[in-house]
Design a protein around this motif. Structure first.
Motif, PDB file in Angstrom:
ATOM      1  N   PRO A  61       0.855  -1.207   0.000  1.00 39.78           N
ATOM      2  CA  PRO A  61       0.000   0.000   0.000  1.00 39.78           C
ATOM      3  C   PRO A  61       0.880   1.243   0.000  1.00 39.78           C
ATOM      4  N   LYS A  62       0.899   1.946  -1.109  1.00 32.76           N
ATOM      5  CA  LYS A  62       1.861   3.037  -1.287  1.00 32.76           C
ATOM      6  C   LYS A  62       1.587   4.235  -0.396  1.00 32.76           C
ATOM      7  N   ASP A  63       0.333   4.391   0.029  1.00 35.06           N
ATOM      8  CA  ASP A  63       0.022   5.591   0.790  1.00 35.06           C
ATOM      9  C   ASP A  63       0.634   5.572   2.177  1.00 35.06           C
ATOM     10  N   ARG A  64       0.931   4.356   2.700  1.00 32.02           N
ATOM     11  CA  ARG A  64       1.439   4.305   4.067  1.00 32.02           C
ATOM     12  C   ARG A  64       2.714   3.475   4.217  1.00 32.02           C
ATOM     13  N   PHE A  65       3.027   2.689   3.245  1.00 31.01           N
ATOM     14  CA  PHE A  65       4.203   1.815   3.331  1.00 31.01           C
ATOM     15  C   PHE A  65       5.313   2.350   2.423  1.00 31.01           C
ATOM     16  N   SER A  66       6.537   2.182   2.893  1.00 29.69           N
ATOM     17  CA  SER A  66       7.679   2.476   2.038  1.00 29.69           C
ATOM     18  C   SER A  66       8.801   1.503   2.368  1.00 29.69           C
ATOM     19  N   ALA A  67       9.532   1.104   1.336  1.00 29.88           N
ATOM     20  CA  ALA A  67      10.649   0.185   1.511  1.00 29.88           C
ATOM     21  C   ALA A  67      11.874   0.765   0.831  1.00 29.88           C
ATOM     22  N   GLU A  68      13.016   0.654   1.514  1.00 30.99           N
ATOM     23  CA  GLU A  68      14.257   1.204   0.971  1.00 30.99           C
ATOM     24  C   GLU A  68      15.426   0.283   1.295  1.00 30.99           C
ATOM     25  N   MET A  69      16.501   0.461   0.536  1.00 31.73           N
ATOM     26  CA  MET A  69      17.770  -0.189   0.853  1.00 31.73           C
ATOM     27  C   MET A  69      18.845   0.888   0.805  1.00 31.73           C
ATOM     28  N   PRO A  70      19.062   1.574   1.906  1.00 33.85           N
ATOM     29  CA  PRO A  70      20.057   2.643   1.910  1.00 33.85           C
ATOM     30  C   PRO A  70      21.471   2.150   1.617  1.00 33.85           C
ATOM     31  N   ASP A  71      21.777   0.925   1.950  1.00 33.02           N
ATOM     32  CA  ASP A  71      23.029   0.309   1.540  1.00 33.02           C
ATOM     33  C   ASP A  71      22.848  -1.208   1.494  1.00 33.02           C
ATOM     34  N   ALA A  72      23.881  -1.906   1.085  1.00 29.67           N
ATOM     35  CA  ALA A  72      23.766  -3.346   0.846  1.00 29.67           C
ATOM     36  C   ALA A  72      23.564  -4.147   2.124  1.00 29.67           C
ATOM     37  N   THR A  73      23.805  -3.526   3.278  1.00 25.45           N
ATOM     38  CA  THR A  73      23.675  -4.266   4.531  1.00 25.45           C
ATOM     39  C   THR A  73      22.390  -3.943   5.283  1.00 25.45           C
ATOM     40  N   LEU A  74      21.539  -3.099   4.692  1.00 24.21           N
ATOM     41  CA  LEU A  74      20.339  -2.695   5.426  1.00 24.21           C
ATOM     42  C   LEU A  74      19.165  -2.497   4.481  1.00 24.21           C
ATOM     43  N   ALA A  75      18.047  -3.135   4.836  1.00 26.56           N
ATOM     44  CA  ALA A  75      16.779  -2.891   4.160  1.00 26.56           C
ATOM     45  C   ALA A  75      15.783  -2.450   5.228  1.00 26.56           C
ATOM     46  N   THR A  76      14.950  -1.478   4.882  1.00 25.72           N
ATOM     47  CA  THR A  76      13.965  -0.989   5.849  1.00 25.72           C
ATOM     48  C   THR A  76      12.570  -1.033   5.249  1.00 25.72           C
ATOM     49  N   LEU A  77      11.609  -1.280   6.120  1.00 26.66           N
ATOM     50  CA  LEU A  77      10.194  -1.226   5.763  1.00 26.66           C
ATOM     51  C   LEU A  77       9.522  -0.321   6.778  1.00 26.66           C
TER      52      LEU A  77
END
Lengths: 112, 112
Positions: A61-77
């Motif tokens: 759900p784009k309105d409230r969720f976001s996912a990123e990988m700021p670097d190769a050792t970390l993914a965030t939701l």
């Protein structure tokens, strides 16, 4: 012993609060997946990264969720704002190309 | 829509018996994988079978794949109490970004 590490393991929060879940994929893996697991829906794919680039987030759900990988050792939701229906177990998994995935132990989220 | 629908949904057997689970899918695939999930834990990869393979063995596990029927089966021979878990099939569609789509899972209980 290489493994996918997820934090936090458990999170209880109130509706409207921001929630951030973190994942450390296995070193050298080039794919990272975020799944959500509920009794009703089973395992739903939320987001998928290859070489840190987002390839598929159509399940999120784009309105409230976001996912990123700021670097190769970390993914965030991130969920902002959170809602009770977001209560679920969120899994991160990593792998090498199209093959076996290694899952973390999950982050169990409860939104009151 | 979710790829991978396992059948039966729940299975209860005596230790030493064999357990068979089936999975059907809808589109062409590169490979099909089976995973196990113990209660409260992440998923663990069991076996991968490629679209050009018909059968594969790993220890007490035997997986078959019938691409003409778009179905797969997982057989666990001589079951043990430790095999009690949920079992998921996952498909890597041949069209797309190698995203893994999971079925809803089979719950297997092995009674000592």
């Amino acid at each position: 012993d290489a493994r996918v590490t997820q934090t936090p393991r458990h999170k209880v929060t109130e509706m409207g609060q921001e929630v951030t879940m973190r994942c450390q994929p296995i070193l050298g893996h080039n794919t990272v997946f975020w799944y959500r697991q509920t009794m009703m829906q089973g395992l739903e794919l939320l987001a998928y990264f290859r070489n840190r680039a987002p390839l598929d987030d159509s399940g999120m759900p784009k309105d409230r969720f976001s996912a990123e990988m700021p670097d190769a050792t970390l993914a965030t939701l991130k969920i902002q704002p959170s809602e009770p229906r977001d209560s679920a177990v969120y899994f991160c998994a990593s792998g090498l190309g199209p093959g076996e995935l290694f899952f973390g132990e999950g982050s169990r989220l409860t939104v009151l | 829509s979710q790829q991978g629908e396992e059948d039966p949904q729940a299975l209860s057997i005596q230790e030493g018996e064999n357990a068979t689970m089936n999975c059907s899918y809808k589109t062409s695939i590169n490979n099909l994988q089976w995973y196990r999930q113990n209660s409260g834990r992440g998923l663990v990869h069991l076996i991968l079978i490629r679209s050009n393979e018909r059968e594969k063995h790993s220890g007490r596990l035997r997986v078959t794949l019938d691409t003409s029927k778009k179905s797969s089966s997982l057989l666990i021979t001589a079951s043990r109490a430790a095999d009690t878990a949920s079992y998921f099939c996952a498909t890597d569609a041949s069209v797309g970004n190698n995203r893994l789509a999971f079925g809803k899972g089979n719950q297997v209980v092995v009674i000592p």
